[in-house]
Scaffold this active site. Structure first.
Site: not given
Ligand code: NAP
Length: 276
Positions: A66, A102, A126, A154
């Site tokens: 992306k 999105d 998040g 941060s």
């Molecule tokens: P990402 O960029 O990797 O971000 C993950 C976020 O979650 C970060 O803030 C991270 O915190 C936090 N996190 C990850 N593991 C954690 C844990 N064990 N404990 C606490 N915080 C944690 O991921 P993303 O692309 O934003 O996606 C996040 C979620 O959204 C996924 O489950 C994905 O499947 C879902 N999603 C859904 C849609 C939809 O269409 N419904 C679209 C996109 C994504 P840190 O900054 O501390 O690492």
């Protein structure tokens, strides 16, 4: 001539977008086909050149491309540029133009469930890629306040600093957010905590949740995460991530065809893909 659409990612086999869009093409009597294409990072540039050569009508971009796709496109919509991520590309008279649906898909889905988003005091849990798209889109549209809590505070601070659309916001630790939870009208959960297979995990304690709050989780696998189950038990209204997925697809389909599709039909197709 049959129009050609695709979704590119690595991995891509799990994508539910082909079933969703092919059903819509058929339902709207559009002579088009949408394919899942596995593209590795080192082949992204070649893939985009190939798409131009074959005059692809449009494509979706998913993880991990992306951000990397941006310099390879001819033009980027200002919101997608600010977010720094593209999930939808449209061939506009030979030019490949990048958009981000999105965040707007999330807001469109939320609008159907909740009146007056602009009056809400929002807590987002998040600060990753999905949170960024939602935060920038909601800030651009205007809300009373959006605070962000994150495991790494941060990153929440950076998100607030980088957003070009000013909105009252504070970065909080998870513990600070747990203590202040009762102040928020809308909680948006964007971490993977609670997603399969870790279905017992909670990103935040709901001890202080206001029973009038609306809790929205962007996870759709499972459809009801632990945070949604617990919020429902406390009397809060809830929404799962199916709406975000379906509405980002609906907005992409609209950009490609000019038709805003039947989102209930899309939901049924996705639910079938999810196994009921
Ligand atoms: P990402 O960029 O990797 O971000 C993950 C976020 O979650 C970060 O803030 C991270 O915190 C936090 N996190 C990850 N593991 C954690 C844990 N064990 N404990 C606490 N915080 C944690 O991921 P993303 O692309 O934003 O996606 C996040 C979620 O959204 C996924 O489950 C994905 O499947 C879902 N999603 C859904 C849609 C939809 O269409 N419904 C679209 C996109 C994504 P840190 O900054 O501390 O690492």
């Amino acid at each position: 001539m049959k129009k050609f659409f695709a979704v590119i990612g690595d991995p891509i086999a799990h994508s539910m977008s082909p079933a969703m869009h092919n059903d819509l093409f058929q339902a709207n009597e559009i002579d088009a086909h949408y394919l899942p294409l596995h593209v590795k990072g080192e082949n992204l540039e070649a893939a985009v050149k190939g798409f131009k050569a074959i005059e692809i009508a449009g494509f979706n971009v998913t993880v991990p491309h992306k951000e990397a796709i941006i310099p390879l496109l001819d033009r980027i919509d200002p919101l997608a540029k600010a977010i720094g991520a593209v999930n939808t590309v449209v061939n506009e008279n030979g030019e490949l133009v990048g958009y981000n649906t999105d965040g707007s898909g999330y807001v469109e889905g939320l609008n159907r469930e909740l009146d007056l988003i602009e009056d809400q005091k929002v807590l987002m849990i998040g600060a990753g890629g999905a949170a960024r798209a939602i935060y920038f889109t909601m800030s651009k549209q205007g809300v009373k306040r959006i605070d962000i809590c994150n495991r790494t505070v941060s990153k929440a601070e950076a998100l607030i600093k980088e957003c070009p659309y000013p909105v009252p916001s504070h970065a909080l630790s998870i513990q600070e957010a747990e203590e202040a939870l009762g102040e928020y009208d809308l909680i948006i959960q964007t971490t993977p905590k609670g997603m399969l297979p870790a279905i017992g995990e909670l990103p935040i304690s709901l001890h202080n949740l206001n029973s009038n709050a609306f809790v929205s989780d962007i996870i759709y696998n499972p459809l009801e995460t632990k945070i949604l189950r617990d919020a429902k038990k406390k009397g809060a209204r809830i929404q799962n991530g199916l709406d975000m997925f379906v509405f980002q697809g609906a907005l992409a389909f609209e950009k490609w065809t000019g038709i805003f599709p039947d989102t209930n039909r899309m939901k049924e197709i996705v639910l079938k893909q999810l196994g009921g």
